[in-house]
Write a protein that holds these residues in place. Structure first.
Motif, mmCIF file in Angstrom:
data_model
loop_
_atom_site.group_PDB
_atom_site.id
_atom_site.type_symbol
_atom_site.label_atom_id
_atom_site.label_comp_id
_atom_site.label_asym_id
_atom_site.label_seq_id
_atom_site.Cartn_x
_atom_site.Cartn_y
_atom_site.Cartn_z
ATOM 1 N N ILE A 60 -36.522 26.116 13.147
ATOM 2 C CA ILE A 60 -36.944 24.715 13.250
ATOM 3 C C ILE A 60 -37.717 24.289 12.000
ATOM 4 O O ILE A 60 -37.494 23.197 11.459
ATOM 5 N N GLY A 61 -38.606 25.165 11.532
ATOM 6 C CA GLY A 61 -39.372 24.842 10.335
ATOM 7 C C GLY A 61 -38.494 24.676 9.114
ATOM 8 O O GLY A 61 -38.724 23.782 8.280
ATOM 9 N N ASN A 62 -37.462 25.498 9.006
ATOM 10 C CA ASN A 62 -36.538 25.378 7.873
ATOM 11 C C ASN A 62 -35.793 24.043 7.910
ATOM 12 O O ASN A 62 -35.691 23.342 6.896
ATOM 13 N N LYS A 63 -35.277 23.679 9.094
ATOM 14 C CA LYS A 63 -34.543 22.408 9.209
ATOM 15 C C LYS A 63 -35.472 21.219 8.980
ATOM 16 O O LYS A 63 -35.066 20.202 8.397
ATOM 17 N N ARG A 64 -36.712 21.343 9.423
ATOM 18 C CA ARG A 64 -37.678 20.256 9.224
ATOM 19 C C ARG A 64 -37.967 20.053 7.738
ATOM 20 O O ARG A 64 -38.035 18.916 7.265
ATOM 21 N N GLN A 65 -38.122 21.146 6.997
ATOM 22 C CA GLN A 65 -38.385 21.046 5.565
ATOM 23 C C GLN A 65 -37.199 20.434 4.824
ATOM 24 O O GLN A 65 -37.369 19.609 3.921
ATOM 25 N N ILE A 66 -35.989 20.847 5.215
ATOM 26 C CA ILE A 66 -34.791 20.302 4.565
ATOM 27 C C ILE A 66 -34.671 18.806 4.829
ATOM 28 O O ILE A 66 -34.292 18.021 3.951
ATOM 29 N N GLY A 136 -40.278 33.184 25.219
ATOM 30 C CA GLY A 136 -40.562 33.040 23.799
ATOM 31 C C GLY A 136 -40.068 31.713 23.250
ATOM 32 O O GLY A 136 -40.761 31.037 22.480
ATOM 33 N N THR A 137 -38.858 31.306 23.659
ATOM 34 C CA THR A 137 -38.322 30.022 23.216
ATOM 35 C C THR A 137 -39.121 28.874 23.819
ATOM 36 O O THR A 137 -39.353 27.849 23.166
ATOM 37 N N GLY A 138 -39.550 29.064 25.068
ATOM 38 C CA GLY A 138 -40.385 28.049 25.705
ATOM 39 C C GLY A 138 -41.691 27.836 24.960
ATOM 40 O O GLY A 138 -42.142 26.695 24.771
ATOM 41 N N LEU A 139 -42.312 28.914 24.513
ATOM 42 C CA LEU A 139 -43.539 28.799 23.724
ATOM 43 C C LEU A 139 -43.285 28.069 22.404
ATOM 44 O O LEU A 139 -44.098 27.245 21.964
ATOM 45 N N ALA A 140 -42.159 28.388 21.782
ATOM 46 C CA ALA A 140 -41.815 27.712 20.531
ATOM 47 C C ALA A 140 -41.671 26.205 20.763
ATOM 48 O O ALA A 140 -42.115 25.399 19.930
ATOM 49 N N LYS A 141 -41.087 25.819 21.884
ATOM 50 C CA LYS A 141 -40.938 24.398 22.191
ATOM 51 C C LYS A 141 -42.291 23.746 22.434
ATOM 52 O O LYS A 141 -42.537 22.606 22.002
ATOM 53 N N VAL A 142 -43.193 24.454 23.097
ATOM 54 C CA VAL A 142 -44.528 23.912 23.363
ATOM 55 C C VAL A 142 -45.266 23.625 22.057
ATOM 56 O O VAL A 142 -45.900 22.575 21.900
ATOM 57 N N PHE A 143 -45.164 24.546 21.102
ATOM 58 C CA PHE A 143 -45.898 24.392 19.845
ATOM 59 C C PHE A 143 -45.215 23.455 18.847
ATOM 60 O O PHE A 143 -45.864 22.973 17.920
ATOM 61 N N GLN A 144 -43.914 23.224 19.024
ATOM 62 C CA GLN A 144 -43.187 22.315 18.126
ATOM 63 C C GLN A 144 -42.399 21.293 18.955
ATOM 64 O O GLN A 144 -41.228 21.047 18.705
ATOM 65 N N LYS A 145 -43.072 20.700 19.929
ATOM 66 C CA LYS A 145 -42.388 19.806 20.865
ATOM 67 C C LYS A 145 -41.742 18.621 20.159
ATOM 68 O O LYS A 145 -40.648 18.175 20.529
ATOM 69 N N ALA A 146 -42.377 18.108 19.127
ATOM 70 C CA ALA A 146 -41.850 16.931 18.442
ATOM 71 C C ALA A 146 -40.575 17.221 17.672
ATOM 72 O O ALA A 146 -39.767 16.318 17.425
ATOM 73 N N TYR A 147 -40.376 18.469 17.279
ATOM 74 C CA TYR A 147 -39.231 18.807 16.436
ATOM 75 C C TYR A 147 -38.200 19.694 17.133
ATOM 76 O O TYR A 147 -37.105 19.869 16.609
ATOM 77 N N TYR A 148 -38.555 20.230 18.280
ATOM 78 C CA TYR A 148 -37.690 21.215 18.929
ATOM 79 C C TYR A 148 -36.308 20.647 19.224
ATOM 80 O O TYR A 148 -35.286 21.192 18.788
ATOM 81 N N ASN A 149 -36.246 19.570 19.979
ATOM 82 C CA ASN A 149 -34.954 18.984 20.337
ATOM 83 C C ASN A 149 -34.264 18.338 19.133
ATOM 84 O O ASN A 149 -33.045 18.362 19.018
ATOM 85 N N ARG A 150 -35.052 17.778 18.217
ATOM 86 C CA ARG A 150 -34.484 17.099 17.058
ATOM 87 C C ARG A 150 -33.676 18.066 16.186
ATOM 88 O O ARG A 150 -32.645 17.691 15.624
ATOM 89 N N TYR A 151 -34.134 19.317 16.110
ATOM 90 C CA TYR A 151 -33.487 20.271 15.220
ATOM 91 C C TYR A 151 -32.751 21.394 15.965
ATOM 92 O O TYR A 151 -32.562 22.481 15.449
ATOM 93 N N GLY A 152 -32.329 21.093 17.172
ATOM 94 C CA GLY A 152 -31.402 21.977 17.880
ATOM 95 C C GLY A 152 -31.993 23.155 18.613
ATOM 96 O O GLY A 152 -31.258 23.951 19.207
ATOM 97 N N GLY A 153 -33.303 23.297 18.600
ATOM 98 C CA GLY A 153 -33.948 24.340 19.395
ATOM 99 C C GLY A 153 -33.587 25.765 19.013
ATOM 100 O O GLY A 153 -33.819 26.699 19.789
ATOM 101 N N GLY A 154 -33.029 25.950 17.835
ATOM 102 C CA GLY A 154 -32.671 27.300 17.419
ATOM 103 C C GLY A 154 -31.538 27.905 18.220
ATOM 104 O O GLY A 154 -31.338 29.124 18.212
ATOM 105 N N ALA A 155 -30.769 27.053 18.925
ATOM 106 C CA ALA A 155 -29.701 27.556 19.789
ATOM 107 C C ALA A 155 -28.454 27.908 18.996
ATOM 108 O O ALA A 155 -28.190 27.351 17.925
ATOM 109 N N ASN A 156 -27.674 28.845 19.542
ATOM 110 C CA ASN A 156 -26.410 29.255 18.915
ATOM 111 C C ASN A 156 -25.254 28.405 19.422
ATOM 112 O O ASN A 156 -25.159 28.111 20.613
ATOM 113 N N PHE A 157 -24.356 28.044 18.513
ATOM 114 C CA PHE A 157 -23.127 27.344 18.880
ATOM 115 C C PHE A 157 -22.134 27.531 17.733
ATOM 116 O O PHE A 157 -22.499 27.958 16.633
#
Length: 282
Positions: A60-66, A136-157
């Motif tokens: 998420i941090g990488n996508k946010r910086q880009i 672990g992913t839930g914690l990541a969403k809690v700490f980056q709630k504003a960016y989690y959904n915007r940048y795909g939540g680190g999910a695989n597809f």
């Protein structure tokens, strides 16, 4: 006559300079009465939780910086790959003496096929790994709630421009590399032969995760770990992610099975050794 047979066996099967642990029982109920068993399950849960927390935040941090439009382009694919490989190195190093440091249902499944763990241990490890990944992913969403959904939540597809067959192949080969490395790095024969070299088993395992990510991030975001893919899918909860989810279970399972069979029955020739031992005793 008996002495001649014994001498012949010693010539054909000389004494080994290493110790091969006996195969784990297929179903061992005694494990359920041991505290060390539950301690190992807790270790797998916490290790997978930390793994997902750090790696998802890195993505998420990488996508946010880009996306920020600043001169900083983020850590890039290499940085994300290092995050995954580095965390595996750290966590395997920390938990190897407690649970074996699997942190991945595909690794657990491969070791089960190689008779390194029992069925009960394998199943409960996988449950603990998936639960840890979700938390672990839930914690990541809690700490980056504003960016989690915007940048795909680190999910695989499956990435645009790639088909599911390509993605499945990438997951199979990537997991094969990982599980093959796990078997090789923990092989007692190799450890005895290279005992004069200070080889740290978690290092090649972490490096295998790193190089596989370099190759397959552009294709699938790199799963090679069903718990990692499942945890991110549960928290992000998107139709596209769930449509592709089967790839991140089937691919790693097939790759792990192939690596286990290749190492145990081709490289270590377990089947041939068993047949030879049977014939000599007969």
């Amino acid at each position: 006559m008996a002495e001649d047979v014994e001498i012949q066996e010693q010539r054909e099967y000389p004494a080994k300079d290493y110790y091969d642990p006996p195969p784990a029982p297929f179903f061992d109920r005694r494990e359920l009465t041991q505290w060390s068993f539950y301690r190992a399950i807790i270790a797998e849960f916490i290790a997978t939780l930390l793994f997902l927390y750090i790696t998802v935040l890195t993505i998420i941090g990488n996508k946010r910086q880009i996306d920020s439009g600043t001169k900083c382009d983020g850590v890039g694919i290499i940085g994300v790959a290092w995050a995954f490989g580095g965390m595996i190195f750290i966590l395997v190093y920390c938990t190897a003496g407690i649970s074996g440091g699997h942190i991945n249902p595909a690794v657990t499944f491969g070791l089960f096929l190689g008779r390194k763990v029992s069925l009960i241990r394998a199943l409960l490890y996988i449950v603990a790994q998936c639960a840890g990944a979700i938390c672990g992913t839930g914690l990541a969403k809690v700490f980056q709630k504003a960016y989690y959904n915007r940048y795909g939540g680190g999910a695989n597809f499956v990435a645009d421009g790639c088909n599911r067959g390509t993605a499945l192949g990438a997951e199979i080969i990537g997991t094969f590399v990982l599980v093959y490395t796990v078997f090789s790095a923990t092989d007692p024969k190799r450890n005895a032969r290279d005992s004069y070299i200070p080889v740290l088993a978690p290092l090649p395992i972490g490096f295998a995760v790193f190089v596989v990510h370099l190759a397959t991030i552009p294709v699938t975001g790199t799963g090679i770990n069903p718990a990692r893919s499942f945890g991110a899918a549960v928290i992000y909860n998107d139709d596209k992610i769930w449509d592709d989810q089967w790839i991140f279970w089937v691919g790693p399972i097939v790759g792990a099975a192939g690596a286990a069979l290749y190492h145990q029955y081709i490289l270590r020739a377990s089947a041939i050794k068993s047949l030879g031992s049977f014939r000599s005793h007969t």
